[in-house]
Write an enzyme that holds these catalytic residues in place. Structure first.
Site, PDB file in Angstrom:
ATOM      1  N   ASP A   1      37.675  39.515  29.296  1.00 27.18           N
ATOM      2  CA  ASP A   1      38.795  39.775  30.196  1.00 27.18           C
ATOM      3  C   ASP A   1      39.900  38.743  30.013  1.00 27.18           C
ATOM      4  OD1 ASP A   1      37.271  37.696  31.219  1.00 27.18           O
ATOM      5  OD2 ASP A   1      36.718  38.721  33.054  1.00 27.18           O
TER       6      ASP A   1
ATOM      7  N   ASP B   1      31.109  38.300  44.573  1.00 28.57           N
ATOM      8  CA  ASP B   1      31.161  39.651  45.143  1.00 28.57           C
ATOM      9  C   ASP B   1      30.501  40.683  44.226  1.00 28.57           C
ATOM     10  OD1 ASP B   1      32.986  39.821  43.087  1.00 28.57           O
ATOM     11  OD2 ASP B   1      34.690  40.397  44.345  1.00 28.57           O
TER      12      ASP B   1
ATOM     13  N   HIS C   1      31.032  41.101  40.972  1.00 28.78           N
ATOM     14  CA  HIS C   1      31.785  41.616  39.819  1.00 28.78           C
ATOM     15  C   HIS C   1      31.229  41.053  38.524  1.00 28.78           C
ATOM     16  CE1 HIS C   1      34.690  38.049  40.333  1.00 28.78           C
ATOM     17  NE2 HIS C   1      34.346  37.956  39.067  1.00 28.78           N
TER      18      HIS C   1
ATOM     19  N   GLU D   1      35.955  44.532  39.703  1.00 30.36           N
ATOM     20  CA  GLU D   1      35.802  44.229  41.121  1.00 30.36           C
ATOM     21  C   GLU D   1      35.082  45.372  41.843  1.00 30.36           C
ATOM     22  OE1 GLU D   1      36.266  41.375  42.030  1.00 30.36           O
ATOM     23  OE2 GLU D   1      38.261  40.540  41.707  1.00 30.36           O
TER      24      GLU D   1
END
Ligand code: GLP
Length: 261
Positions: A67, A136, A138, A143
């Site tokens: 990413d 979270d 991811h 996400e």
């Protein structure tokens, strides 16, 4: 999915490094998937140590990162292309032109994302993907709410991820970009072997969901339950919410060494 609970992150780094070394021994032109973030740093340190000791070479290997932030200037120290170069690729004999990443400065973003997926496929696909996990749930920058079949694309970061990553931007959440390009969950799922490392209490819930939660876009890493070869290497703190921890410990203790990860 194999869960290995280890005393600390350095042990995970050594185990993951061993898996990469074994891959390079049988396939010197392997395609590696590299992750940024702090979790994989012990893996990179272990690989650099093996390279420095003359045990492994990356001279024929290729690498793809997961990413990139959108819009950070080319000379910004937190661009993932810079971060991965400093953390790993410049410390071994990987050729600079063999290290690829999504182009966060592309003018035609959809075309750049499609080209990135095509480049991975053209290289023969990723043999081993090193992965971290966000608090979270991811993976890469997929996400919560991400399509479980997604390809490389632009995403908007959650407030939680920007708060988590503010430490890399002098503690200033406003300095963290709001958007990123990321390999999709579908892209990541095509890797041959996925080695995910996590450490610390703040990852405990995400690790529990990853291994033991229902598969859901709310916890994107849960898609990995559908992958046939995933190794999850965690320290005691990150393992602290695992329901089947004692079973994972027994399984690992009884595993013959020749099986590797
Ligand atoms: C970042 C990266 C992910 C990484 C995750 C956790 O935002 N995009 O690839 O796995 O968040 O980072 P860390 O390992 O620093 O906790």
């Amino acid at each position: 999915m194999e869960i290995v609970i280890l005393p600390d992150a350095a042990d995970s780094g050594h185990l993951a490094g061993g898996a990469v070394a074994a891959l390079l021994a049988r396939k010197p032109d392997a395609v590696l998937g590299l992750a940024t973030g702090s979790s994989p740093l012990p893996v990179y340190d272990d690989l650099v140590a093996r390279y420095t000791a003359g045990e492994i070479s990356f001279a024929r290997a290729t690498a793809f990162t997961l990413d990139e932030y959108v819009g950070l200037p080319a000379d910004h120290p937190e661009r993932y292309s810079t971060v991965i170069r400093e953390a790993f690729t410049s410390r071994v004999d990987l050729r600079p032109d063999a290290v690829h990443g999504p182009d966060g400065l592309a003018t035609d973003i959809p075309a750049a994302c499609a080209a990135y997926d095509a480049a991975i496929a053209e290289a023969g696909g990723i043999d081993l993907q090193i992965l971290g996990i966000g608090t979270d749930g991811h993976i890469a920058f997929n996400e919560p709410g991400s399509s479980l079949a997604s390809r490389t694309r632009i995403k908007t970061l959650t407030h939680q991820t920007r708060a988590d990553n503010a430490r890399f931007f002098g503690g200033d959440i406003d300095a963290v970009p709001t958007r990123c390009l990321t390999q999709g969950l579908g892209t990541i799922m095509e890797a041959g072997h996925i080695v995910l490392t996590a450490s610390g209490q703040n990852k405990a819930e995400a690790v529990h969901q990853l291994a033991e939660g229902g598969v859901s876009a709310l916890w994107p890493a849960t898609i990995l339950q559908h992958h046939p070869h995933v190794s999850v290497l965690v320290d005691e703190a990150a393992a602290s919410r695992l329901q089947l921890a004692s079973y994972y410990r027994q399984t690992w203790a009884a595993k013959p060494e020749w099986q590797g990860l």
